[in-house]
Write a protein that holds these residues in place. Structure first.
Motif, PDB file in Angstrom:
ATOM      1  N   PRO A  12      20.577  11.507  -6.624  1.00 59.02           N
ATOM      2  CA  PRO A  12      21.883  12.082  -6.955  1.00 59.02           C
ATOM      3  C   PRO A  12      22.227  11.861  -8.433  1.00 59.02           C
ATOM      4  O   PRO A  12      21.793  10.870  -9.042  1.00 59.02           O
ATOM      5  N   TRP A  14      24.869  10.845  -9.909  1.00 54.43           N
ATOM      6  CA  TRP A  14      25.591   9.618 -10.247  1.00 54.43           C
ATOM      7  C   TRP A  14      24.631   8.453 -10.513  1.00 54.43           C
ATOM      8  O   TRP A  14      24.949   7.556 -11.284  1.00 54.43           O
ATOM      9  N   PHE A  64      33.192   5.941  -2.564  1.00 58.05           N
ATOM     10  CA  PHE A  64      33.161   7.298  -3.114  1.00 58.05           C
ATOM     11  C   PHE A  64      33.309   7.219  -4.623  1.00 58.05           C
ATOM     12  O   PHE A  64      33.941   6.298  -5.148  1.00 58.05           O
ATOM     13  N   LEU A  65      32.751   8.212  -5.307  1.00 58.35           N
ATOM     14  CA  LEU A  65      33.043   8.345  -6.726  1.00 58.35           C
ATOM     15  C   LEU A  65      34.533   8.566  -6.866  1.00 58.35           C
ATOM     16  O   LEU A  65      35.134   9.290  -6.069  1.00 58.35           O
ATOM     17  N   PRO A  69      36.599  16.592  -7.038  1.00 58.35           N
ATOM     18  CA  PRO A  69      35.642  17.676  -7.285  1.00 58.35           C
ATOM     19  C   PRO A  69      36.295  18.965  -7.791  1.00 58.35           C
ATOM     20  O   PRO A  69      35.602  19.883  -8.186  1.00 58.35           O
ATOM     21  N   SER A 105      35.081  14.276   3.330  1.00 56.17           N
ATOM     22  CA  SER A 105      35.156  15.723   3.532  1.00 56.17           C
ATOM     23  C   SER A 105      36.563  16.241   3.227  1.00 56.17           C
ATOM     24  O   SER A 105      37.546  15.516   3.364  1.00 56.17           O
ATOM     25  N   CYS A 113      35.300  21.508  -1.253  1.00 57.51           N
ATOM     26  CA  CYS A 113      34.163  20.592  -1.350  1.00 57.51           C
ATOM     27  C   CYS A 113      34.706  19.168  -1.274  1.00 57.51           C
ATOM     28  O   CYS A 113      35.875  18.922  -1.545  1.00 57.51           O
ATOM     29  N   LEU A 115      34.294  14.689  -1.538  1.00 58.72           N
ATOM     30  CA  LEU A 115      34.001  13.614  -2.481  1.00 58.72           C
ATOM     31  C   LEU A 115      32.537  13.205  -2.368  1.00 58.72           C
ATOM     32  O   LEU A 115      31.921  13.338  -1.304  1.00 58.72           O
ATOM     33  N   ASP A 116      31.994  12.682  -3.453  1.00 55.10           N
ATOM     34  CA  ASP A 116      30.629  12.174  -3.438  1.00 55.10           C
ATOM     35  C   ASP A 116      30.633  10.763  -2.862  1.00 55.10           C
ATOM     36  O   ASP A 116      31.234   9.848  -3.429  1.00 55.10           O
ATOM     37  N   LEU A 118      29.040   7.174  -1.901  1.00 52.57           N
ATOM     38  CA  LEU A 118      28.109   6.242  -2.535  1.00 52.57           C
ATOM     39  C   LEU A 118      27.615   5.260  -1.477  1.00 52.57           C
ATOM     40  O   LEU A 118      28.383   4.845  -0.606  1.00 52.57           O
TER      41      LEU A 118
END
Length: 131
Positions: A12, A14, A64-65, A69, A105, A113, A115-116, A118
Motif C-alpha cells: 500500500p 502509506w 486508520f490513516l 478520502p 467503510s 470511498c 478510510l484506509d 492500517l
C-alpha cells in the motif's frame, strides 16, 4: 492485477511514506484509549507528517490513516472529537462525512470511498503494535 501471477502483491502507498511506523513499532497501550475512544498518533513533522487514528471499542483496536478520502485533509483537521457519541462512526471534521469505526467503510455524506485501514495488533499485555 499484475500480468505475472507470481509477482509479489503491491504494498500500500502509506507503507512508502517516510514516517510511517515500521511493523513491530509499539504505538500505545489499550488502557490509554477511552472505551469507546480515538487516539491520534503523528510521526514526523510539517507537511510530511504521517498521522493515524487508533479506534478502541471494548477489547478491539482498529487503525486508520487520519486522512479523509474526499477532502485530502486529516479527519481531525478542525479539531475536536471525530468519534460519534455511540462510538460507531468516525466523522470528518471538515465536511462531516461519516465512516464505520469498525472497518472504515463509508456511512453517509459524500462518502463513496472509505478510510484506509492500517494493520495493528493487540498484544496480550495490552500493547498496540504496528502490524
Amino acid at each position: 492485477m499484475s500480468g505475472n501471477p507470481f509477482a509479489p502483491p503491491e504494498e500500500p502507498a502509506w507503507r512508502r511514506h517516510p514516517h510511517a511506523p515500521a511493523p513491530g513499532t509499539a504505538l500505545a497501550r489499550i488502557e490509554e484509549i477511552e472505551d469507546p475512544g480515538v487516539r491520534v498518533l503523528s510521526f514526523g513533522a510539517g507537511r510530511r507528517v504521517f498521522s493515524m487514528l487508533l479506534v478502541r471499542h471494548g477489547g478491539t483496536v482498529r487503525a486508520f490513516l487520519d486522512a479523509c478520502p474526499h477532502a485530502f485533509l486529516p479527519l481531525t483537521w478542525r479539531g475536536g472529537s471525530v468519534l460519534s457519541a455511540d462510538g460507531r462512526r468516525l466523522v470528518c471534521s471538515n465536511h462531516f462525512a461519516e465512516f464505520d469505526a469498525a472497518d472504515g467503510s463509508p456511512v453517509s455524506g459524500p462518502a463513496d470511498c472509505g478510510l484506509d485501514a492500517l494493520p495493528v495488533r493487540l498484544e496480550a499485555d495490552g500493547a498496540i503494535v504496528m502490524g
